[in-house]
Design an enzyme around this catalytic site. Structure first.
Site, PDB file in Angstrom:
ATOM      1  N   ARG A 165     -10.482 -13.824  63.721  1.00  0.00           N
ATOM      2  CA  ARG A 165      -9.838 -14.406  65.200  1.00  0.00           C
ATOM      3  C   ARG A 165     -11.387 -13.513  65.891  1.00  0.00           C
ATOM      4  O   ARG A 165     -10.702 -12.697  67.046  1.00  0.00           O
ATOM      5  CB  ARG A 165      -9.332 -13.838  66.197  1.00  0.00           C
ATOM      6  CG  ARG A 165      -8.718 -15.045  67.066  1.00  0.00           C
ATOM      7  CD  ARG A 165      -7.049 -14.701  67.009  1.00  0.00           C
ATOM      8  NE  ARG A 165      -6.646 -15.878  68.439  1.00  0.00           N
ATOM      9  CZ  ARG A 165      -7.180 -15.394  70.050  1.00  0.00           C
ATOM     10  NH1 ARG A 165      -7.364 -13.758  70.013  1.00  0.00           N
ATOM     11  NH2 ARG A 165      -7.087 -16.261  70.615  1.00  0.00           N
ATOM     12  N   ARG A 206     -10.564 -14.748  72.885  1.00  0.00           N
ATOM     13  CA  ARG A 206     -10.076 -14.235  74.264  1.00  0.00           C
ATOM     14  C   ARG A 206      -9.932 -12.296  74.054  1.00  0.00           C
ATOM     15  O   ARG A 206     -10.568 -11.426  75.223  1.00  0.00           O
ATOM     16  CB  ARG A 206      -8.576 -13.908  74.417  1.00  0.00           C
ATOM     17  CG  ARG A 206      -8.137 -15.851  74.696  1.00  0.00           C
ATOM     18  CD  ARG A 206      -6.456 -15.644  75.116  1.00  0.00           C
ATOM     19  NE  ARG A 206      -6.083 -16.002  73.249  1.00  0.00           N
ATOM     20  CZ  ARG A 206      -4.406 -15.531  73.710  1.00  0.00           C
ATOM     21  NH1 ARG A 206      -3.786 -15.403  74.380  1.00  0.00           N
ATOM     22  NH2 ARG A 206      -4.231 -15.337  72.234  1.00  0.00           N
ATOM     23  N   ARG A 260     -14.911 -20.941  77.723  1.00  0.00           N
ATOM     24  CA  ARG A 260     -13.460 -21.718  78.045  1.00  0.00           C
ATOM     25  C   ARG A 260     -12.552 -21.639  79.421  1.00  0.00           C
ATOM     26  O   ARG A 260     -11.400 -23.118  78.585  1.00  0.00           O
ATOM     27  CB  ARG A 260     -12.239 -21.041  76.993  1.00  0.00           C
ATOM     28  CG  ARG A 260     -12.367 -20.936  75.560  1.00  0.00           C
ATOM     29  CD  ARG A 260     -11.888 -22.264  75.077  1.00  0.00           C
ATOM     30  NE  ARG A 260     -10.943 -22.764  75.578  1.00  0.00           N
ATOM     31  CZ  ARG A 260      -9.908 -22.388  75.408  1.00  0.00           C
ATOM     32  NH1 ARG A 260      -9.886 -21.125  74.052  1.00  0.00           N
ATOM     33  NH2 ARG A 260      -8.655 -22.682  75.910  1.00  0.00           N
ATOM     34  N   ASP A 302      -9.513 -24.807  65.499  1.00  0.00           N
ATOM     35  CA  ASP A 302      -7.787 -24.698  64.696  1.00  0.00           C
ATOM     36  C   ASP A 302      -7.150 -25.146  64.208  1.00  0.00           C
ATOM     37  O   ASP A 302      -7.754 -26.038  63.227  1.00  0.00           O
ATOM     38  CB  ASP A 302      -6.885 -24.713  66.262  1.00  0.00           C
ATOM     39  CG  ASP A 302      -5.425 -24.062  66.462  1.00  0.00           C
ATOM     40  OD1 ASP A 302      -5.311 -23.084  67.180  1.00  0.00           O
ATOM     41  OD2 ASP A 302      -4.923 -24.931  65.515  1.00  0.00           O
ATOM     42  N   TYR A 351       4.651 -25.857  61.040  1.00  0.00           N
ATOM     43  CA  TYR A 351       4.602 -26.944  61.725  1.00  0.00           C
ATOM     44  C   TYR A 351       5.364 -27.933  62.520  1.00  0.00           C
ATOM     45  O   TYR A 351       5.623 -28.106  63.184  1.00  0.00           O
ATOM     46  CB  TYR A 351       3.311 -25.993  62.279  1.00  0.00           C
ATOM     47  CG  TYR A 351       2.963 -24.664  62.811  1.00  0.00           C
ATOM     48  CD1 TYR A 351       3.040 -24.274  64.171  1.00  0.00           C
ATOM     49  CD2 TYR A 351       1.815 -24.420  62.175  1.00  0.00           C
ATOM     50  CE1 TYR A 351       2.735 -23.133  64.672  1.00  0.00           C
ATOM     51  CE2 TYR A 351       1.424 -23.063  62.834  1.00  0.00           C
ATOM     52  CZ  TYR A 351       2.000 -23.091  63.435  1.00  0.00           C
ATOM     53  OH  TYR A 351       1.273 -20.948  64.097  1.00  0.00           O
TER      54      TYR A 351
END
Length: 376
Positions: free
Chosen positions: A58, A62, A71, A107, A182
């Site tokens: 990652r 962010r 983004r 993702d 998921y």
């Protein structure tokens, strides 16, 4: 890696002599001549390296203000389908931090979306599936993935590789168990109760579901490799919720089939999960060339559990980066010391970069690891 990743947070060749990453190599490694001869790929292959290579799970995300700027206003899944944006985001941490590898920005649910699953990534929540997969009829909605389903992946990987030059690109995908969780839960889960209920209650459907997901994942990885990825990583973010015997009998065969499906490509394969200290031996047997280790198990102990013939990746606690620089370096030194006897080591965090991490701390850490492990 993606915003969603934040919410999910030995068989092989002959054993080689173990060498310390802090000591000069017995033979001076050649000057890198393309990604295949980079420090990262050489470490994956347990070959001599000029320094311990560094990248961060990652690392594109962010924590970077430039990421937030590009983004802004673009939903996560939409951003994953915009090749120019994907290339820019993937390159950002390479420019800023000087890491030894880039990781493809996407993702783990992208291939599920590509085969028609109705899902969205909700900010602050993660992937949410409109109609969970819990019956055999639901399984029929999971069709095969082809290259034609993801043309934006091929385009983005190709142009990113061209921009990276000698820096290798790591492709990635979600492992069958994590994707199944998921799909069955309908979103992130703390206890995975519906997932485990299906696993225990209908083992035949469970096996068929994981086999279907393994095929989708394998195809997704092969697309990235064909477009130029130099290595791939399989993320099993939730698999630490399982007992070793359940992993061995109900999950490992599907993960192993993914690694088998890309073995002929010759690219290094990395296997990573969170909270998997008790599974490391089995994860080492699943077929990857490199086993990622979270921060809970020291690397020397992880090497004992995994067994010979594998490189290891990890494993600084991501929260350490919030401490003063001297403390960060002390903890990084502990990781490097624990890695001193490994056959191959890639420095990484024990999970993804936390969103509020100071980017300067990451840049300083890369410099520290390179300086501390440089070969004469």
């Amino acid at each position: 890696m993606s915003d969603a990743e934040q919410h999910r947070t030995h068989e092989g060749g002959p054993t080689e002599a173990r060498t310390s990453p802090h000591a000069p190599a017995t033979t001076e490694p050649p000057t890198p001549a393309g990604p295949a001869d980079s420090a990262f790929v050489r470490a994956c292959r347990r070959q001599p390296v000029p320094h311990t290579p560094v990248w961060f799970m990652r690392q594109a995300g962010r924590s970077l203000p430039e990421y937030r700027r590009v983004r802004q206003g673009i939903p996560m899944l939409e951003s994953c389908m915009m090749p120019d944006l994907v290339t820019e985001i993937t390159l950002q941490p390479v420019r800023r931090h000087g890491v030894d590898a880039a990781v493809y920005f996407s993702d783990i649910v992208v291939p599920l979306k590509a085969v028609g699953i109705d899902l969205e990534i909700k900010p602050g929540v993660g992937p949410v599936v409109a109609e969970p997969v819990r019956t055999r009829a639901d399984l029929a909605r999971l069709r095969e993935l082809t290259e034609e389903d993801v043309p934006y992946i091929t385009e983005a990987v190709r142009q990113t590789v061209a921009e990276l030059g000698d820096v290798p690109l790591i492709g990635f995908a979600g492992a069958p168990f994590t994707l199944a969780s998921y799909l069955v839960e309908g979103g992130p889960s703390r206890n995975h109760e519906r997932t485990k209920a299906l696993m225990y209650g209908d083992p035949e459907l469970w096996r068929d579901l994981l086999d279907r997901l393994a095929a989708i994942t394998s195809a997704f990885l092969r697309v990235q490799i064909a477009a130029g990825a130099s290595a791939v990583q399989l993320f099993d973010s939730w698999v630490g919720a399982l007992a070793p015997e359940d992993y061995r009998t109900r999950v490992m065969p599907a993960s192993a089939s993914v690694f088998d499906a890309v073995a002929d490509t010759g690219v290094p394969r990395i296997h990573f999960g969170v909270g998997t200290g008790e599974l490391l031996h089995l994860m080492g047997q699943a077929g990857a060339d490199v086993v990622g280790v979270d921060w809970r198990v020291p690397l020397d102990e992880a090497a004992r559990r995994v067994g010979p013939g594998k490189a290891l990746q990890g494993n600084l606690d991501p929260a350490v980066l919030f401490a003063p620089r001297q403390a960060v370096e002390e903890q990084a030194r502990r990781v490097l010391d624990a890695a001193a006897g490994l056959e191959g080591h890639i420095f990484n965090l024990g999970h993804g970069v936390l969103p509020d991490t100071d980017p300067e701390a990451l840049t300083a850490l890369v410099e520290f690891v390179h300086r501390s492990t440089a070969r004469a």
